[in-house]
Design a protein around this motif. Structure first.
Motif, PDB file in Angstrom:
ATOM      1  N   ALA A   1      -9.865   3.383  -3.877  1.00 34.49           N
ATOM      2  CA  ALA A   1     -10.562   4.654  -3.669  1.00 34.49           C
ATOM      3  C   ALA A   1      -9.957   5.419  -2.493  1.00 34.49           C
ATOM      4  N   LEU A   2      -9.636   4.719  -1.417  1.00 37.15           N
ATOM      5  CA  LEU A   2      -9.007   5.375  -0.279  1.00 37.15           C
ATOM      6  C   LEU A   2      -7.616   5.895  -0.635  1.00 37.15           C
ATOM      7  N   MET A   3      -6.873   5.124  -1.415  1.00 36.00           N
ATOM      8  CA  MET A   3      -5.554   5.569  -1.849  1.00 36.00           C
ATOM      9  C   MET A   3      -5.663   6.826  -2.708  1.00 36.00           C
ATOM     10  N   ARG A   4      -6.646   6.835  -3.600  1.00 35.94           N
ATOM     11  CA  ARG A   4      -6.825   7.982  -4.490  1.00 35.94           C
ATOM     12  C   ARG A   4      -7.111   9.249  -3.691  1.00 35.94           C
ATOM     13  N   ARG A   5      -7.986   9.134  -2.680  1.00 34.26           N
ATOM     14  CA  ARG A   5      -8.305  10.302  -1.868  1.00 34.26           C
ATOM     15  C   ARG A   5      -7.084  10.766  -1.067  1.00 34.26           C
ATOM     16  N   SER A   6      -6.302   9.812  -0.583  1.00 34.63           N
ATOM     17  CA  SER A   6      -5.124  10.151   0.206  1.00 34.63           C
ATOM     18  C   SER A   6      -4.076  10.898  -0.617  1.00 34.63           C
ATOM     19  N   LEU A   7      -3.918  10.518  -1.888  1.00 34.35           N
ATOM     20  CA  LEU A   7      -2.867  11.083  -2.726  1.00 34.35           C
ATOM     21  C   LEU A   7      -3.356  12.210  -3.632  1.00 34.35           C
TER      22      LEU A   7
ATOM     23  N   ARG B   1      -0.893   0.786   2.388  1.00 29.49           N
ATOM     24  CA  ARG B   1      -0.870   0.243   3.749  1.00 29.49           C
ATOM     25  C   ARG B   1      -1.956   0.865   4.615  1.00 29.49           C
ATOM     26  N   ASP B   2      -2.087   2.194   4.553  1.00 23.90           N
ATOM     27  CA  ASP B   2      -3.055   2.895   5.393  1.00 23.90           C
ATOM     28  C   ASP B   2      -4.493   2.569   4.991  1.00 23.90           C
ATOM     29  N   ALA B   3      -4.735   2.379   3.694  1.00 25.08           N
ATOM     30  CA  ALA B   3      -6.080   2.042   3.235  1.00 25.08           C
ATOM     31  C   ALA B   3      -6.493   0.671   3.755  1.00 25.08           C
ATOM     32  N   VAL B   4      -5.572  -0.293   3.660  1.00 20.34           N
ATOM     33  CA  VAL B   4      -5.862  -1.633   4.167  1.00 20.34           C
ATOM     34  C   VAL B   4      -6.057  -1.590   5.682  1.00 20.34           C
ATOM     35  N   THR B   5      -5.225  -0.821   6.363  1.00 17.82           N
ATOM     36  CA  THR B   5      -5.332  -0.715   7.817  1.00 17.82           C
ATOM     37  C   THR B   5      -6.675  -0.121   8.227  1.00 17.82           C
ATOM     38  N   ALA B   6      -7.136   0.883   7.487  1.00 23.20           N
ATOM     39  CA  ALA B   6      -8.414   1.512   7.807  1.00 23.20           C
ATOM     40  C   ALA B   6      -9.579   0.537   7.650  1.00 23.20           C
ATOM     41  N   LEU B   7      -9.455  -0.361   6.670  1.00 20.79           N
ATOM     42  CA  LEU B   7     -10.551  -1.297   6.393  1.00 20.79           C
ATOM     43  C   LEU B   7     -10.470  -2.562   7.248  1.00 20.79           C
ATOM     44  N   ARG B   8      -9.264  -3.035   7.532  1.00 16.12           N
ATOM     45  CA  ARG B   8      -9.090  -4.261   8.307  1.00 16.12           C
ATOM     46  C   ARG B   8      -8.001  -4.054   9.355  1.00 16.12           C
ATOM     47  N   PRO B   9      -8.255  -3.215  10.366  1.00 14.79           N
ATOM     48  CA  PRO B   9      -7.197  -2.816  11.310  1.00 14.79           C
ATOM     49  C   PRO B   9      -6.710  -3.927  12.221  1.00 14.79           C
TER      50      PRO B   9
ATOM     51  N   ALA C   1      -1.269  -6.390  10.212  1.00  8.80           N
ATOM     52  CA  ALA C   1      -0.143  -6.038  11.082  1.00  8.80           C
ATOM     53  C   ALA C   1       1.185  -6.376  10.407  1.00  8.80           C
ATOM     54  N   GLU C   2       1.224  -7.493   9.710  1.00  6.72           N
ATOM     55  CA  GLU C   2       2.451  -7.883   8.993  1.00  6.72           C
ATOM     56  C   GLU C   2       2.755  -6.896   7.876  1.00  6.72           C
ATOM     57  N   LEU C   3       1.692  -6.433   7.196  1.00  7.58           N
ATOM     58  CA  LEU C   3       1.875  -5.455   6.132  1.00  7.58           C
ATOM     59  C   LEU C   3       2.410  -4.133   6.693  1.00  7.58           C
ATOM     60  N   ARG C   4       1.890  -3.721   7.847  1.00  4.05           N
ATOM     61  CA  ARG C   4       2.367  -2.489   8.480  1.00  4.05           C
ATOM     62  C   ARG C   4       3.849  -2.611   8.855  1.00  4.05           C
TER      63      ARG C   4
END
Length: 369
Positions: free
Chosen positions: A300-306, A345-353, A359-362
């Motif tokens: 859902a976060l990815m969809r809103r971002s794109l 990446r940004d969606a996961v970071t927003a949910l589990r920063p 951090a490895e994914l970033r």
């Protein structure tokens, strides 16, 4: 290929259907061989005699039991040494595979089936085919394979009952049971095997574009098979080790494999796309990633971002690894694939920063140029 090399690879057994041949798989196999992401896959086409009529007085058309026993020997011999197998079956080939697996269970060989990570059925007549029944009964009355393609065939029904009970819904590996997921697909415009028959009562079932033969040539079919093969490659074996790639086929460590073992996957330069398996292996370690609602939040976060550009869609998959592979593959084929991957990446970071895996994914995924 050495025995050690085979153990680290995925063997894919392709099983054709009625009045066909192993050559029907050539386009799909060619695509897999040219795809860098499936470099750990070895195609193993299985061929058997099937035809409308047999005119030779000294030859006969084999029945399902005979073909199933031939497939059993193929798995034991041609597929010997592969620690992971996936069976990809079209039409009648799916019935042959089910018969072979149930016969192995009857022989107490459930533990031998543990290396089969998935069975994929494409337009398989699980409940039979009614097309031109009266004509078939007359013209193909001596064809034992056609007899078993008819609706309500008792042997087909019995085999499917065993498959659902002792494979699909099994909870442990024993002599008589072995958990094996079946992914079942019907052709959208298939009149030979309609969806009600192809999907039957299998829990993991969906529809793909194409008619009875065209289903295996659709781009979505390739993408689906590719995703399922990648999932099988990432699954740990009995020792807990994940599947190896070509880099470690001979068992000798390379500079790249040593680096990945000690430091994790290397970062990806802008404009390139990382290995989907590397992304999934990192992402599935993030807390709550096994929760379907959490993964839906990510999408859902990815969809809103794109959304201002092209939006984003990814089909839901019950297994976390399957779902993550679906998401990453949709990023790879997206019109703005770099932006789509960055959105993941940004969606996961927003949910589990604050998580270490985040951090490895970033570190793996850079911003697109």
């Amino acid at each position: 290929m050495t025995a050690a090399g085979k153990q680290g690879r995925l063997g894919v057994v392709f099983i054709h259907g009625f009045n066909s041949s192993a050559r029907m798989w050539d386009p799909l196999i060619s695509s897999l061989e040219q795809d860098e992401g499936t470099r750990g896959v070895t195609a193993l086409p299985f061929s058997y005699d099937t035809r409308l009529w047999q005119v030779s007085p000294v030859r006969r058309i084999p029945g399902f039991d005979t073909v199933a026993d031939s497939l059993k020997e193929f798995l034991d011999t041609d597929a010997e040494g592969f620690g992971r197998l996936v069976l990809v079956c079209h039409s009648q080939g799916g019935l042959v595979a089910q018969r072979a697996l149930t016969r192995m269970l009857a022989e107490g060989r459930g533990r031998d089936l543990a290396r089969i990570r998935r069975v994929i059925l494409l337009a398989c007549p699980n409940n039979g085919s009614e097309l031109a029944m009266s004509l078939r009964r007359g013209l193909l009355s001596r064809n034992p394979q056609e007899h078993e393609l008819r609706p309500l065939n008792q042997q087909i029904t019995d085999a499917q009952r065993i498959v659902l009970r002792d494979l699909v819904n099994a909870r442990e590996v024993t002599e008589r049971t072995c958990p094996i997921p079946f992914s079942v697909y019907a052709g959208e415009t298939d009149k030979v095997v309609p969806p009600a028959s192809a999907l039957s009562t299998f829990p993991d079932a969906a529809v793909l574009p194409g008619d009875h033969s065209g289903i295996v040539r659709s781009q979505r079919c390739y993408a689906t098979v590719r995703r399922l093969l990648l999932a099988a490659l990432t699954e740990p074996d009995a020792t807990g080790a994940a599947g190896a790639s070509d880099a470690t086929e001979t068992g000798a460590p390379t500079e790249e494999s040593t680096t990945r073992t000690t430091s994790g996957p290397p970062p990806v330069s802008p404009g390139s796309f990382p290995d989907a398996l590397d992304i999934v292996r990192v992402a599935e370690r993030i807390p709550d990633m096994d929760d379907p609602d959490f993964r839906r939040q990510v999408v859902a976060l990815m969809r809103r971002s794109l959304a201002p550009h092209a939006g984003f869609t990814a089909g839901y998959r019950a297994h976390p690894r399957d779902h993550l592979l679906e998401i990453v593959e949709r990023c790879r084929t997206h019109a703005l694939r770099g932006a789509a991957l960055a959105a993941f990446r940004d969606a996961v970071t927003a949910l589990r920063p604050d998580d270490a895996a985040t951090a490895e994914l970033r570190a793996m995924i850079k911003d697109p140029e």
